[in-house]
Design an enzyme around this catalytic site. Sequence first.
Site, PDB file in Angstrom:
ATOM      1  CG  HIS A  41      15.962  88.706 -45.203  1.00  0.00           C
ATOM      2  ND1 HIS A  41      16.714  89.090 -46.023  1.00  0.00           N
ATOM      3  CD2 HIS A  41      15.241  87.820 -46.198  1.00  0.00           C
ATOM      4  CE1 HIS A  41      16.784  89.139 -47.146  1.00  0.00           C
ATOM      5  NE2 HIS A  41      15.918  88.043 -47.339  1.00  0.00           N
ATOM      6  CG  ASP A  81      19.915  93.295 -41.745  1.00  0.00           C
ATOM      7  OD1 ASP A  81      20.401  92.163 -41.786  1.00  0.00           O
ATOM      8  OD2 ASP A  81      19.117  93.892 -42.247  1.00  0.00           O
TER       9      ASP A  81
END
Length: 387
Positions: free
Chosen positions: A131, A161
């Site tokens: 992540h 992200d």
Amino acid sequence: MSHEKAGPLAGVRVVELGGIGPGPFCGMILADLGADVVRVDRPAEHGGASMHPILHRGRRSITVDLKRPAGVELVLRLLDEADALIEGFRPGVTERLGLGPDACLARNPRLVYGRMTGWGQDGPLAQTPGHDINYIALAGALSAIGPRDGDPAVPLNLVGDMGGGGLLLALGITAALLAARQTGRGQVVDAAMTDGTAIQLALIHGLLRTGLWQEGREANLFDGGAPFYRTYRTADGGHLAVGCVEPQFYSAMLDVLGLADDPLLTGQHDRAAWPDMCARLGAVFATRTRGEWTAVFDGTQACVTPVLDFAEAASHPHNAARGTYRRTPDGLPEPGVAPRFLGTPPAEPRPAPEIGQDTDEVLRASGVDAAQLTALRAAGVIGGAVS
């Protein structure tokens, strides 16, 4: 598949294979700027409300089972007329589905095939889960964020992200679209969050090379170590952001604080004195509330601003004047469209659709007739109740 929209990307047709995080953020940006983005969701979710009402705004949603050959064929039909594809699966997944770059580009040689991953399409970690926090950790960014004597601080999921992922892919797709229009040939865009994080460190690596940056947290210009580029706590527990890097702005801050003649603060770039300078300024800022300091610094050239929470930011007069945050019909704030285009302004983004609500409209436009829709729905290839 065409759907009339306004903005600099009006006329661009994009298919987005449903995913999470940076892929949808890329789709949101392209849709905000006028692209007709069709998101492919799972039939099991058909009829439900989006769990990400802002990230999913501005596009249409269809529900197709990509694990069925008939579902893959439906998506390939859409890609025949599309300009770009967004997919955010692990490397090799779309190939196994029959929707890999070779299959798609064989049918539509002009297609831009955008791939969003954490580690990239190759390399030792390509198949490893992760992540945002993992990607920015291995790219070197996380180690530099946080207090000197504490642990690295997590900068939300903005660096990996969003900035290093979704924005990078949106730029890559747009650049590849320009190339496709010039050459008639599409290509694969491999956007990895590790790469995107690393490229955001260009300034820091330059400072390292010239000796103006050192390893370690709170020891440098932009990591909270400098007394003129950090946050300070106020008397009411609020915070101020101080960013007076240039000498004239630093002098303006000292003038406002009544510290222009303080000998401790005269050497702005005396790194050995920075800890004591921070302590001195911290003691002064702690004597008044955030609101009181905001009023004192208003209209000055000191580069001192209040640290606002989400609700305060949405209501701040500057943000309100520019429309930085827009209000939805129910009165809730959400980020507006950026950047601004004065010649081809985008329309206000539509709310996120109900999952699958555009299935029939989109598929009919690709040549699927009513009888075929009924049969596909009965077989579970597309979502929705059989009529």
